[in-house]
Design a protein around this motif. Structure first.
Motif, PDB file in Angstrom:
ATOM      1  N   LEU A   1       1.515  -0.635  -5.826  1.00  0.00           N
ATOM      2  CA  LEU A   1       2.212   0.606  -5.532  1.00  0.00           C
ATOM      3  C   LEU A   1       3.544   0.640  -6.278  1.00  0.00           C
ATOM      4  O   LEU A   1       4.399  -0.249  -6.105  1.00  0.00           O
TER       5      LEU A   1
ATOM      6  N   SER B   1       7.156   1.193  -3.856  1.00  0.00           N
ATOM      7  CA  SER B   1       7.589   0.070  -3.015  1.00  0.00           C
ATOM      8  C   SER B   1       7.438  -1.282  -3.683  1.00  0.00           C
ATOM      9  O   SER B   1       8.085  -2.257  -3.282  1.00  0.00           O
TER      10      SER B   1
ATOM     11  N   GLU C   1       3.917   7.226  -2.550  1.00  0.00           N
ATOM     12  CA  GLU C   1       3.252   6.251  -3.423  1.00  0.00           C
ATOM     13  C   GLU C   1       2.145   6.944  -4.217  1.00  0.00           C
ATOM     14  O   GLU C   1       1.110   7.311  -3.677  1.00  0.00           O
TER      15      GLU C   1
END
Length: 279
Positions: A9, A12, A101
Motif C-alpha cells: 500500500l 501507509s 490507499e
C-alpha cells in the motif's frame, strides 16, 4: 481462490493480504500490516462475522423497510463487507466507497468479486476531501441525500485530526437524507478516552443540525462487557435525522439484534457515559 494475495500500500507503506479464513471454502480475511481488517463470505454476503460491524448492520436494517434499496457512502473501504451486505439485503442500492490507499480497492474487487448487480462507485481520496464528490460517484440526483454514511477509518488516538473532529461530523451529517443516519466505528484503548471525545464531537455536531436538534444526539451500540469495563474495543456511534423519532423503537430493535451481550445507549445515556469516562 486457494492462496493469499497481497499488495504493498503506497500511502501507509503496509502490506495488504487476502487469506482464506480457515472456516469455509469461500470465506476470506483481509489483513493490513498483519492485523485482520475485514472478513468476507462470498457465498453469504448477508452474513457479517465481526461483532462491531454486525451492529452497524443493525442500523442499516432499521433505516428503511426490509428489502428497500437505500443510498450509502462508506468512508473506509476495507474488504467492502458492508456494501456487500447492503446489496444482499437491499438489492439495487446505490453506494460509494472511499479509501486513501489506491491499491486496496483493486485488490479486493479483483480477488473478492462483488455480488451480482452491485452499484458501487469507488473513490481514491482522503475521506473528508471526498465528501463533495460522493453523491455523483454514487449516482444520486442533485440535492438527493444519503440514507447512510458510514465512517470506518479510526484507529484510536492515532486518527487524523481533520477527521476526528466536530467539523467533519457536521459535514457528514449535511449529506444525509431525511431518513438518514451517520454511523461511526470507533476503535479505542482501555479507558475509552478517544471514544469519549468522538461521542462529544458527534453529539455537538448533531445538536447543531436543525433536522436532528438538541433533543437528539449520538446513540452508542457496543458489547455490554466493554461498556461495563471501559476496556479496549470497538464502539458504534450513530446520529442523524432518521434516528430522531423514538417511537420507531431503535433501542429495542438494535438490542434484540445483538450480538449479545449487547448494550444500546440512547443519546442521554451516551452523554452520561461520556461524563463517566472524561476526556
Amino acid at each position: 481462490m486457494s492462496g493469499g494475495h497481497r499488495v504493498h500500500l503506497g500511502f501507509s507503506g503496509l502490506q495488504a493480504e487476502i487469506l482464506p479464513d480457515g472456516f469455509s471454502d469461500r470465506g476470506f480475511v483481509l489483513e493490513i500490516g498483519g492485523a485482520e481488517q475485514s472478513h468476507v463470505d462470498l457465498d453469504h454476503p448477508e452474513s457479517i462475522f465481526y461483532e462491531y460491524l454486525r451492529r452497524v448492520g443493525n442500523v442499516v436494517d432499521t433505516i428503511a423497510a426490509p428489502g428497500e434499496a437505500v443510498s450509502a457512502a462508506h468512508l473506509g473501504a476495507g474488504g467492502l463487507t458492508l456494501p456487500r451486505y447492503i446489496q444482499a439485503t437491499r438489492p439495487g442500492s446505490r453506494q460509494v466507497a472511499v479509501d486513501i490507499e489506491r491499491e486496496l480497492p483493486s485488490l479486493v474487487v479483483d480477488r473478492l468479486p462483488l455480488p451480482e448487480g452491485t452499484r458501487l462507485g469507488l473513490l481514491i481520496d482522503d475521506a473528508r476531501d471526498s465528501l463533495p464528490h460522493l453523491a455523483s460517484a454514487a449516482g444520486l440526483d442533485d440535492g438527493e441525500g444519503f440514507d447512510l454514511v458510514v465512517v470506518d477509518i479510526f484507529a484510536d488516538r492515532d486518527s487524523p485530526e481533520h477527521l476526528a473532529c466536530r467539523e467533519f461530523y457536521a459535514e457528514c451529517l449535511e449529506l444525509l437524507s431525511p431518513r438518514g443516519a451517520l454511523v461511526v466505528n470507533v476503535g479505542d484503548d482501555v479507558g475509552l478516552h478517544f471514544f469519549a471525545r468522538q461521542a462529544g464531537f458527534l453529539a455537538d455536531a448533531a445538536s447543531s443540525d436543525p433536522r436532528v436538534g438538541v433533543a437528539s444526539g449520538a446513540w452508542t451500540l457496543a458489547d455490554a462487557g466493554l461498556i461495563r469495563r471501559k476496556g479496549e474495543g470497538n464502539l458504534i456511534l450513530a446520529a442523524g435525522p432518521g434516528l430522531v423519532d423514538r417511537a420507531l423503537g431503535f433501542e429495542r430493535r438494535w438490542f434484540d439484534a445483538g450480538p449479545h451481550p449487547a448494550q444500546v445507549l440512547d443519546p442521554l445515556q451516551t452523554q452520561e457515559f461520556v461524563g463517566e469516562l472524561g476526556t
